[in-house]
Design an enzyme around this catalytic site. Sequence first.
Site, PDB file in Angstrom:
ATOM      1  N   THR A 184      -7.898  44.550  -4.900  1.00  0.00           N
ATOM      2  CA  THR A 184      -8.494  45.497  -5.842  1.00  0.00           C
ATOM      3  C   THR A 184      -7.539  46.646  -6.112  1.00  0.00           C
ATOM      4  OG1 THR A 184     -10.697  44.935  -5.133  1.00  0.00           O
ATOM      5  CG2 THR A 184     -10.413  47.156  -5.962  1.00  0.00           C
ATOM      6  N   ARG A 212     -21.151  36.268  -8.151  1.00  0.00           N
ATOM      7  CA  ARG A 212     -21.040  37.215  -7.033  1.00  0.00           C
ATOM      8  C   ARG A 212     -20.453  38.543  -7.522  1.00  0.00           C
ATOM      9  NH1 ARG A 212     -16.541  40.218  -4.659  1.00  0.00           N
ATOM     10  NH2 ARG A 212     -17.145  40.711  -2.537  1.00  0.00           N
ATOM     11  N   VAL A 213     -21.039  39.629  -7.109  1.00  0.00           N
ATOM     12  CA  VAL A 213     -20.504  40.948  -7.445  1.00  0.00           C
ATOM     13  C   VAL A 213     -20.233  41.691  -6.146  1.00  0.00           C
ATOM     14  CG1 VAL A 213     -20.973  43.154  -8.577  1.00  0.00           C
ATOM     15  CG2 VAL A 213     -21.765  41.031  -9.631  1.00  0.00           C
ATOM     16  N   GLY A 214     -19.054  42.300  -6.051  1.00  0.00           N
ATOM     17  CA  GLY A 214     -18.688  43.047  -4.851  1.00  0.00           C
ATOM     18  C   GLY A 214     -18.983  44.526  -4.995  1.00  0.00           C
ATOM     19  N   ASP A 215     -18.279  45.311  -4.199  1.00  0.00           N
ATOM     20  CA  ASP A 215     -18.521  46.761  -4.172  1.00  0.00           C
ATOM     21  C   ASP A 215     -17.855  47.515  -5.314  1.00  0.00           C
ATOM     22  OD1 ASP A 215     -16.029  45.949  -2.920  1.00  0.00           O
ATOM     23  OD2 ASP A 215     -15.740  48.067  -2.426  1.00  0.00           O
ATOM     24  N   THR A 234     -11.037  49.471  -1.268  1.00  0.00           N
ATOM     25  CA  THR A 234     -10.647  48.061  -1.353  1.00  0.00           C
ATOM     26  C   THR A 234     -10.983  47.416  -0.015  1.00  0.00           C
ATOM     27  OG1 THR A 234      -8.825  46.489  -1.533  1.00  0.00           O
ATOM     28  CG2 THR A 234      -8.244  48.689  -0.749  1.00  0.00           C
ATOM     29  N   GLY A 235     -11.610  46.266  -0.065  1.00  0.00           N
ATOM     30  CA  GLY A 235     -11.947  45.628   1.201  1.00  0.00           C
ATOM     31  C   GLY A 235     -13.002  44.570   1.021  1.00  0.00           C
ATOM     32  N   THR A 236     -13.567  44.164   2.137  1.00  0.00           N
ATOM     33  CA  THR A 236     -14.607  43.148   2.146  1.00  0.00           C
ATOM     34  C   THR A 236     -15.841  43.730   1.448  1.00  0.00           C
ATOM     35  OG1 THR A 236     -15.035  43.962   4.358  1.00  0.00           O
ATOM     36  CG2 THR A 236     -13.852  41.920   4.199  1.00  0.00           C
ATOM     37  N   GLY A 237     -15.995  43.368   0.193  1.00  0.00           N
ATOM     38  CA  GLY A 237     -16.950  44.048  -0.670  1.00  0.00           C
ATOM     39  C   GLY A 237     -18.355  44.138  -0.111  1.00  0.00           C
TER      40      GLY A 237
HETATM   41  N1  ASP Z   1     -13.666  44.858  -2.726  1.00  0.00           N
HETATM   42  C1  ASP Z   1     -13.334  43.734  -3.551  1.00  0.00           C
HETATM   43  C2  ASP Z   1     -14.515  42.835  -3.691  1.00  0.00           C
HETATM   44  O1  ASP Z   1     -15.196  42.608  -2.724  1.00  0.00           O
HETATM   45  C3  ASP Z   1     -12.211  42.919  -3.009  1.00  0.00           C
HETATM   46  C4  ASP Z   1     -10.942  43.669  -2.799  1.00  0.00           C
HETATM   47  O2  ASP Z   1     -10.953  44.856  -2.489  1.00  0.00           O
HETATM   48  O3  ASP Z   1      -9.895  43.022  -2.944  1.00  0.00           O
HETATM   49  O4  ASP Z   1     -14.722  42.315  -4.771  1.00  0.00           O
END
Ligand code: ASP
Length: 318
Positions: A184, A212-215, A234-237
């Site tokens: 991200t 699927r929608v992340g953070d 940025t991370g595990t959404g």
């Molecule tokens: N946070 C993003 C998501 O979960 C992934 C990422 O940070 O690369 O969509």
Amino acid sequence: MSRAAIAIHGGAGAIARAALSAEQEQHYLQALRDIVASGQTILAAGGSALDAVTEAVRLLEACPLFNAGKGSVFTHAGTHELDACIMDGITQDAGAVAGVSHIRHPILAARAVLEKSPHVLMIGAGAEQFAMDHGLEPVAADYFSTEARWQQLQRAQAIQQTLLDHDGAAQENAPLDNDRKLGTVGAVAIDSAGHLAAATSTGGMTNKQVGRVGDSPLPGAGCFSNGRVAVSCTGTGETFIRTQAAYDVAALMEYGGLTLPQAADRVIFEKIPALGGSGGLIAIDADGNIALPFNTEGMYRGYGWLGASPVVNIYRGS
Ligand code: ASP
């Protein structure tokens, strides 16, 4: 030195197991440096924090090195679904889009939602139609595709995993293992008037389920700004949603009396790992303090106050 400043990230993740190419590393660092400098130029000309983060994220989206816009990861079905959010710290107005596949710059669509609609979050075809009605450039869905991301999907499907943009086999020549990198992008800024803004944009996770929608497009989870602080994650959404990570930094400062570095570290080194997540964030407060913590091996990142040279880094301790 002015407190006006910008910070950016291009995702966090693991160090490549393949031999690093110094040249490729320089390529990433130069891209980060140039984009910080573009943000500084906007701020130096009296531009708003909102304009600076919009342009920084637009440039990160345009750069195929990062998992946002061009170069976005593939879903399980071999398609792209992009998410973006922008938030204005002065008004706490936010605009976001999720699951869009035909807008060249999702961050500009998010900004249009912020400025030209009464809504905060729009999804899919409706968001795309809204963006096009407001003059944004449409693209064919395969505009976002790159060979490297396609290979990444093949590796993810071979081991039947939903991968963050940083899990799996090494991507040759990328300083951070492209399969183990949270790709991200985001930007936070404070302008000369002391106003804050944050923006985040992503292609999401390799091999994610369609829908699927992340953070990243969720105000409070992957992006947040108020009058005290601006945050982009940025991370595990899923973990960043469950912890309301970006807002949690603001809440720890406002209700807990923590400083920006204390609040940002608490979220990244305690709260996210406690729920099994990983990643990082960038944040800037109303005094121009900057924090860029990450709990992975590296995070593409850069920052610069007005009048100072951009500082860019990938790895821990560098
Ligand atoms: N946070 C993003 C998501 O979960 C992934 C990422 O940070 O690369 O969509």
